[in-house]
Design a protein around this motif. Structure first.
Motif: not given
Length: 222
Positions: A8-22, A84-92, A121-123
């Protein structure tokens, strides 16, 4: 051929982080004078590659070297947001846990922040200690080094690996490693456009979310 290892890739695949990075990166680009760049430029040029390679692209667009503390400030800004914003993507968790093959993470993010983000992200418990970074190999994505390194560490030949990636450099890296690869657009800025790009780069299938992932792994390993 059966799938023995899912990478698994991580950013944008397991965790929705790309918006923050952007958002953090674009704000800093604007501060140093690269005011023409938009979120589309970020997604087109920087997603999926190591941070150091991304800075070289920014410098080329800017036409001069970045400030010496640019990387430090970028990492600090992202870390503050993700705290404060790191979250696992739904259903991971549910999807990953249902797959019997071995699993690991292979990301362009450097190792310490990668492990920290997975923890936030709890993963981390799903993958620990099998978390690998492009900082551990000579070349980052789109070169295959990090995927080949991960497979070697896990004792699985590339032909029996399946990669899940959200970026074109990641898909290209997986294909160059001789691995099967599925694309993921669940966190993409432009889902339709990214789906097309991932397919064009060689993804066997592109997923919108994790609900279909266990069935996809079974089908690709049939």
């Amino acid at each position: 051929m059966p799938v023995e290892l899912v990478i698994y890739d991580c950013d944008g695949t397991l965790i929705d982080t790309e918006t923050v990075y952007a958002e953090v990166t674009l704000a800093m680009c604007h501060e140093v004078g690269l005011t023409s760049w938009t979120v589309e430029d970020y997604w087109s040029n920087l997603v999926g590659i190591p941070l150091a390679d991304g800075f070289k692209i920014i410098e080329k667009a800017l036409g001069r070297p970045l400030p010496a503390d640019f990387e430090e400030k970028a990492e600090a800004g992202v870390a503050a947001r993700l705290a404060g914003e790191a979250r696992a993507l739904p259903g991971v968790r549910q999807a990953v846990s249902r797959i019997s093959a071995a699993r690991c993470v292979a990301s362009s993010t450097t190792l310490e922040p990668l492990r920290h983000n997975l923890t936030l992200a709890g993963l981390i418990d799903l993958f620990d200690p099998h978390v690998f970074s492009a900082s551990q190999v000579p070349r980052g994505k789109p070169e295959p080094d990090v995927f080949l390194f991960a497979a070697a560490q896990m004792g699985v030949v590339p032909e029996r690996c399946l990669v899940l990636e959200d970026s074109v450099p990641g898909v290209l890296a997986a294909r160059a490693a001789g691995m099967r690869v599925a694309g993921f657009v669940g966190a993409a800025h432009d889902k339709a456009g990214m789906r097309q790009h991932l397919t064009g780069a060689g993804a066997a299938i592109v997923l919108d979310g994790y609900e279909e992932w266990p069935r996809t792994v079974a089908a690709l390993g049939a």
